[in-house]
Write a protein that holds these residues in place. Structure first.
Motif, PDB file in Angstrom:
ATOM      1  N   GLU A 455       0.833  -1.201   0.000  1.00  0.00           N
ATOM      2  CA  GLU A 455       0.000   0.000   0.000  1.00  0.00           C
ATOM      3  C   GLU A 455       0.869   1.253   0.000  1.00  0.00           C
ATOM      4  O   GLU A 455       1.800   1.372   0.807  1.00  0.00           O
ATOM      5  CB  GLU A 455      -0.923   0.017   1.225  1.00  0.00           C
ATOM      6  CG  GLU A 455      -1.809   1.256   1.223  1.00  0.00           C
ATOM      7  CD  GLU A 455      -2.738   1.353   2.428  1.00  0.00           C
ATOM      8  OE1 GLU A 455      -2.871   0.360   3.172  1.00  0.00           O
ATOM      9  OE2 GLU A 455      -3.318   2.437   2.614  1.00  0.00           O
ATOM     10  N   HIS A 456       0.570   2.175  -0.933  1.00  0.00           N
ATOM     11  CA  HIS A 456       1.226   3.486  -0.947  1.00  0.00           C
ATOM     12  C   HIS A 456       0.133   4.513  -0.714  1.00  0.00           C
ATOM     13  O   HIS A 456      -0.693   4.754  -1.583  1.00  0.00           O
ATOM     14  CB  HIS A 456       1.949   3.725  -2.277  1.00  0.00           C
ATOM     15  CG  HIS A 456       3.238   2.964  -2.380  1.00  0.00           C
ATOM     16  ND1 HIS A 456       4.461   3.573  -2.457  1.00  0.00           N
ATOM     17  CD2 HIS A 456       3.488   1.637  -2.375  1.00  0.00           C
ATOM     18  CE1 HIS A 456       5.419   2.650  -2.509  1.00  0.00           C
ATOM     19  NE2 HIS A 456       4.847   1.462  -2.467  1.00  0.00           N
ATOM     20  N   ARG A 457       0.096   5.073   0.492  1.00  0.00           N
ATOM     21  CA  ARG A 457      -1.060   5.884   0.849  1.00  0.00           C
ATOM     22  C   ARG A 457      -1.068   7.222   0.126  1.00  0.00           C
ATOM     23  O   ARG A 457      -2.124   7.762  -0.168  1.00  0.00           O
ATOM     24  CB  ARG A 457      -1.119   6.068   2.363  1.00  0.00           C
ATOM     25  CG  ARG A 457      -2.505   6.440   2.829  1.00  0.00           C
ATOM     26  CD  ARG A 457      -2.807   6.010   4.240  1.00  0.00           C
ATOM     27  NE  ARG A 457      -3.251   4.613   4.339  1.00  0.00           N
ATOM     28  CZ  ARG A 457      -3.836   4.107   5.423  1.00  0.00           C
ATOM     29  NH1 ARG A 457      -4.021   4.869   6.498  1.00  0.00           N
ATOM     30  NH2 ARG A 457      -4.196   2.851   5.449  1.00  0.00           N
ATOM     31  N   PHE A 458       0.117   7.761  -0.180  1.00  0.00           N
ATOM     32  CA  PHE A 458       0.134   9.048  -0.884  1.00  0.00           C
ATOM     33  C   PHE A 458      -0.469   8.909  -2.269  1.00  0.00           C
ATOM     34  O   PHE A 458      -1.157   9.771  -2.759  1.00  0.00           O
ATOM     35  CB  PHE A 458       1.551   9.603  -0.990  1.00  0.00           C
ATOM     36  CG  PHE A 458       2.060  10.103   0.321  1.00  0.00           C
ATOM     37  CD1 PHE A 458       1.422  11.162   0.963  1.00  0.00           C
ATOM     38  CD2 PHE A 458       3.150   9.514   0.928  1.00  0.00           C
ATOM     39  CE1 PHE A 458       1.875  11.622   2.179  1.00  0.00           C
ATOM     40  CE2 PHE A 458       3.603   9.968   2.150  1.00  0.00           C
ATOM     41  CZ  PHE A 458       2.977  11.022   2.782  1.00  0.00           C
ATOM     42  N   GLN A 459      -0.171   7.788  -2.907  1.00  0.00           N
ATOM     43  CA  GLN A 459      -0.734   7.562  -4.237  1.00  0.00           C
ATOM     44  C   GLN A 459      -2.132   6.977  -4.146  1.00  0.00           C
ATOM     45  O   GLN A 459      -2.794   6.813  -5.157  1.00  0.00           O
ATOM     46  CB  GLN A 459       0.134   6.568  -5.027  1.00  0.00           C
ATOM     47  CG  GLN A 459       1.560   7.026  -5.243  1.00  0.00           C
ATOM     48  CD  GLN A 459       2.403   5.913  -5.880  1.00  0.00           C
ATOM     49  OE1 GLN A 459       1.893   5.029  -6.547  1.00  0.00           O
ATOM     50  NE2 GLN A 459       3.707   5.966  -5.669  1.00  0.00           N
ATOM     51  N   LYS A 460      -2.554   6.627  -2.932  1.00  0.00           N
ATOM     52  CA  LYS A 460      -3.850   5.982  -2.696  1.00  0.00           C
ATOM     53  C   LYS A 460      -3.991   4.725  -3.544  1.00  0.00           C
ATOM     54  O   LYS A 460      -5.047   4.446  -4.101  1.00  0.00           O
ATOM     55  CB  LYS A 460      -5.001   6.949  -3.019  1.00  0.00           C
ATOM     56  CG  LYS A 460      -5.000   8.199  -2.142  1.00  0.00           C
ATOM     57  CD  LYS A 460      -6.346   8.890  -2.220  1.00  0.00           C
ATOM     58  CE  LYS A 460      -6.437  10.058  -1.265  1.00  0.00           C
ATOM     59  NZ  LYS A 460      -5.394  11.082  -1.518  1.00  0.00           N
ATOM     60  N   GLU A 494       5.912   5.380   5.092  1.00  0.00           N
ATOM     61  CA  GLU A 494       4.775   6.305   5.151  1.00  0.00           C
ATOM     62  C   GLU A 494       3.998   6.124   6.449  1.00  0.00           C
ATOM     63  O   GLU A 494       3.475   7.065   7.023  1.00  0.00           O
ATOM     64  CB  GLU A 494       3.834   6.071   3.960  1.00  0.00           C
ATOM     65  CG  GLU A 494       4.464   6.430   2.616  1.00  0.00           C
ATOM     66  CD  GLU A 494       3.550   6.118   1.433  1.00  0.00           C
ATOM     67  OE1 GLU A 494       2.362   5.788   1.644  1.00  0.00           O
ATOM     68  OE2 GLU A 494       4.029   6.185   0.291  1.00  0.00           O
ATOM     69  N   ARG A 495       3.940   4.879   6.912  1.00  0.00           N
ATOM     70  CA  ARG A 495       3.194   4.615   8.127  1.00  0.00           C
ATOM     71  C   ARG A 495       3.950   5.112   9.359  1.00  0.00           C
ATOM     72  O   ARG A 495       3.350   5.572  10.327  1.00  0.00           O
ATOM     73  CB  ARG A 495       2.927   3.114   8.239  1.00  0.00           C
ATOM     74  CG  ARG A 495       1.789   2.814   9.173  1.00  0.00           C
ATOM     75  CD  ARG A 495       1.350   1.387   9.029  1.00  0.00           C
ATOM     76  NE  ARG A 495       0.033   1.207   9.615  1.00  0.00           N
ATOM     77  CZ  ARG A 495      -0.578   0.037   9.677  1.00  0.00           C
ATOM     78  NH1 ARG A 495       0.005  -1.031   9.168  1.00  0.00           N
ATOM     79  NH2 ARG A 495      -1.762  -0.061  10.230  1.00  0.00           N
TER      80      ARG A 495
END
Ligand code: ADP
Ligand code: ZN
Length: 730
Positions: A455-460, A494-495
């Motif tokens: 999971e890459h949250r910035f890229q959603k 990111e986390r």
């Protein structure tokens, strides 16, 4: 010289970068050509680039031999480079045509010379002399008769281009058309360098003596981070330039070049040529040509700079020589560090391998006396090496889904109070390595690879780190159809950043991870911002381990020091040791002393203990002893064979066939292991099977492998690649 010039119509052998694995016969073009000349030749219906590799073989119907169309506008390839390509190709078992491709990556190589405007001192004086105008004139006077491009001259004088244009309108500066590729500004090795410490001066002396010998030798320059290795090898560069020879500095990461360019400019008065993916086509073309004509004295670049057509290469520096990015993992599988040694040995050049944590290969070569070794023992100035401690995670009270231990939190808090920077290090990109459904337990995998989506949250989005495929984060489990139960498991940088923002709401955070920057420029801007102190907490992947200078950084917290120790990789211990020491070395580079804290669940693990105690020689000796006992590199040789196909059975069949017919390998005292599914058994929809060849150190491994695999006729569906001295085993 008669055998190095071919009269018009003479039979010549031309190597092309096309996938035909042989030198083809042609006739020399109008006006004849030199051995090594770059030529254009007809090939089927096309015209392709080629290099005159020698006299023609004459084994092809002479009546059908076609003439080369023309000689291209480039210096002929020197014998040294041709021999290098042949030997490097033979070592890595890469077809020569593919090697030539590495050496002809010059945009516009077949274009006719094009023109551009340059500016030099004119005949008249301007009507009105301003400060800015005076600086332009002074810059031109200082460089004698040299001309510059508009941008170069404006930069040199510290004025806007319009000032130069204004002077040109008046004739005080002359605008002339010249061939596009102009020489780089001359570097002056005799400008005063920084006064060196006693240690540094002794090392610099050692390197200078080597350069003066005019012979090949390799030296390991080992020094803790911040000990001044760069200052020292710049003195070797200076000596090389004094001898009128060219120098090449390889860096593992383009983000490091801008700092290095500034240092070169300070030391030598001008910037060197650059060669890496971030350089514009025009500048690449200029660099390639000028290197060949001697119009570039120093090149700083990525591993591919090794294949530039240097006119007289006298020194190759491989900075951070242990860095894994020196190994090219696609196409021609070569290790730039080893190929640097090969090229230098063919051209009587010196090699400097610089590192705080050398690879075991290099360490062992120095131990065996094959390489010289120079040590810088202390950090420069008042900076001292960081104190290192373990945080025993078994004793820390942490809630689930949190990774910054109370002990680490309190240390970061102290740095915030003091206005100093902290780095939280985790070598894992993205937000979470695993996404699973809490209803059924299914994990989200890539459709094309046997890999979990990260999971890459910035890229959603979810991203496959093998093939780059992305998909949106599902609301509903693709396996059981239950909605709202998808959960992120485990941390990525990111986390950790999210956690840090929660724990330290007032701190200014920055994440340094390669996937978060669209361009080298954006990354550079972020690094400069951090260096100037606009950040309190940096959260980073191994990108931060690579040589950046953050003067206000005093604390490094390693989130998971055990991460690299888990795999079965031959080099797991070595890599963890290097990475932890490199990252820790980021702390306390200026006046304030640094601390490095390693979060670990196994503080008594020998590798963790070696990292903490700082007994580097002890670590390497122990690691070397283990490898030697197992006959593993550098005390034995390995080669990987990777077979891939869309059809798993076809790949396995070929692997089995190879394993059964392992005579050529047994003949040299070697062994074949496998076939086995590769650790990541499917990438981009292709199934992958690996074999591992192990052989004694002195064995003629490459020729045995060639004898072994050459009888195999590969069907179009199968791909086979050989990885000599493999670094990664995925
Ligand atoms: P390394 O390459 O070993 O990490 P550097 O050459 O980058 O070390 O040096 C670390 C820092 O110390 C740099 O900012 C450098 O300019 C400075 N430095 C090192 N040696 C000297 C010296 N003799 N005089 C002044 N500054 C120095
Ligand atoms: Zn994938």
């Amino acid at each position: 010289m008669s055998d190095s010039y071919f009269e018009e119509g003479a039979l010549i052998g031309v190597l092309t970068p096309e996938p035909i694995d042989r030198v083809l016969d042609y006739r020399a073009p109008d006006g004849g050509c030199w051995l090594g000349a770059f030529v254009e030749v007809p090939l089927g219906p096309r015209r392709v680039l080629g290099v005159v590799w020698g006299p023609g073989q004459g084994d092809y119907d002479l009546a059908k031999v076609r003439a080369a169309s023309r000689v291209l506008d480039a210096a002929p390839m020197r014998e040294e480079l041709r021999v290098f390509l042949e030997k490097a190709g033979a070592y890595t078992l890469t077809p020569l045509s593919q090697m030539l491709r590495l050496a002809t990556r010059a945009p516009g190589l077949s274009d006719p010379p094009s023109m551009r405007k340059i500016y030099r001192l004119g005949q008249t004086t301007p009507d009105r002399m301003t400060d800015a105008r005076a600086r332009v004139i002074a810059a031109l006077v200082e460089y004698g008769g040299l001309g510059f491009t508009l941008k170069e001259l404006a930069d040199l004088a510290g004025v806007t281009p319009s000032v130069v244009k204004g002077l040109a309108a008046q004739g005080a500066v002359e605008e002339v058309d010249t061939p596009r590729d102009t020489p780089f500004l001359p570097l002056d090795p005799d400008l005063p360098g920084k006064p060196l410490t006693e240690d540094q001066a002794a090392a610099a002396d050692g390197l200078r003596t080597g350069i003066r010998s005019g012979r090949y030798a390799t030296t390991l320059l080992k020094g803790v981070t911040g000990s001044g290795k760069t200052e020292v090898y710049l003195e070797a560069v200076a000596e090389c330039l004094r001898q009128g020879r060219q120098a090449l500095v390889l860096l593992p990461e383009i983000a490091l070049t801008s700092e290095f360019l500034t240092r070169v400019q300070e030391r030598f008065g001008a910037k060197p040529a650059e060669w890496h993916s971030g350089v514009t086509m025009t500048e690449r073309r200029r660099a390639w040509r000028m290197v060949g004509q001697g119009g570039a004295q120093l090149v700083v670049g990525a591993r591919s700079a090794l294949f530039l057509p240097f006119r007289d290469l006298g020194l190759i520096v491989v900075d951070e020589e242990h860095d894994t990015s020196y190994k090219q993992e696609e196409g021609a599988l070569y290790n730039a560090r080893d190929m640097a040694v090969l090229r230098a040995s063919l051209t009587e050049a010196q090699v400097v391998l610089a590192s705080a944590t050398p690879s075991l290969e290099t360490w062992a070569n120095a131990e065996a006396g094959k390489y010289a070794r120079l040590d810088l023992k202390a950090r420069f100035g008042t900076a001292v090496l960081p104190t290192m401690r373990a945080i025993d995670m078994r004793a820390e009270d942490l809630p689930g889904q949190a990774w910054i231990s109370p002990s680490l939190q309190s240390e970061v808090g102290k740095r915030l109070q003091a206005g100093e920077q902290s780095l939280l290090f985790l070598n894992r990109r993205g937000y979470a390595p695993v996404t699973l459904c809490r209803a059924c337990g299914a994990q989200v995998g890539c459709d094309h690879c046997d890999a979990r989506m990260v999971e890459h949250r910035f890229q959603k989005r979810l991203v496959c780190h093998q093939c780059g495929e992305t998909k949106p984060l599902p609301e509903t489990c693709p396996a059981c159809g239950v909605t709202g139960k998808m959960a992120a498991v485990g941390p990525g940088v990111e986390r950790i950043a999210e956690e840090a923002a929660r724990v330290f709401p007032d701190a200014r955070l920055a994440i340094l991870s390669s996937d978060l920057f669209g361009s080298a420029r954006a990354l550079k801007a972020q690094i400069e911002e951090i260096a100037s102190g606009e950040t309190d907490i940096i959260i980073g992947t191994q990108l931060v381990a690579k040589g950046h200078n953050f003067p206000r950084l005093t604390l490094v917290g390693v989130i998971d020091a055990d991460l690299g120790l888990q795999g079965s990789d031959l080099r797991a211990a070595e890599r963890t040791f290097q990475l932890m020491r490199q990252v820790s070395g980021r702390a306390g580079r200026a006046e304030a002393p640094g601390t490095a804290l390693l979060q670990t669940f196994q503080p008594e693990h020998p590798v963790i203990r070696a990292i903490l105690s700082g007994d580097e020689e002890g670590f390497w000796r122990a690691e070397a002893a283990e490898r030697e006992a197992a006959g593993m590199p550098p005390y034995g040789r390995l080669a990987g064979i990777i077979i891939s196909a869309e059809d798993a059975a076809a790949a396995f069949d070929l692997g089995t066939r190879l394993a059964r017919n392992d005579g050529p390998i047994r003949d040299i005292g070697g062994m074949v292991y496998g076939p086995a599914p590769a650790p990541i058994a499917r990438v981009r929809g292709r199934h992958r099977v690996r074999l591992l060849v192990k052989a004694p150190k002195g064995a003629a491994l490459q020729s045995a492998i060639a004898r072994w695999i050459s009888p195999i006729k590969l069907s179009a569906r199968l791909r086979l690649s050989v990885d000599i001295d493999p670094q990664s085993f995925y």
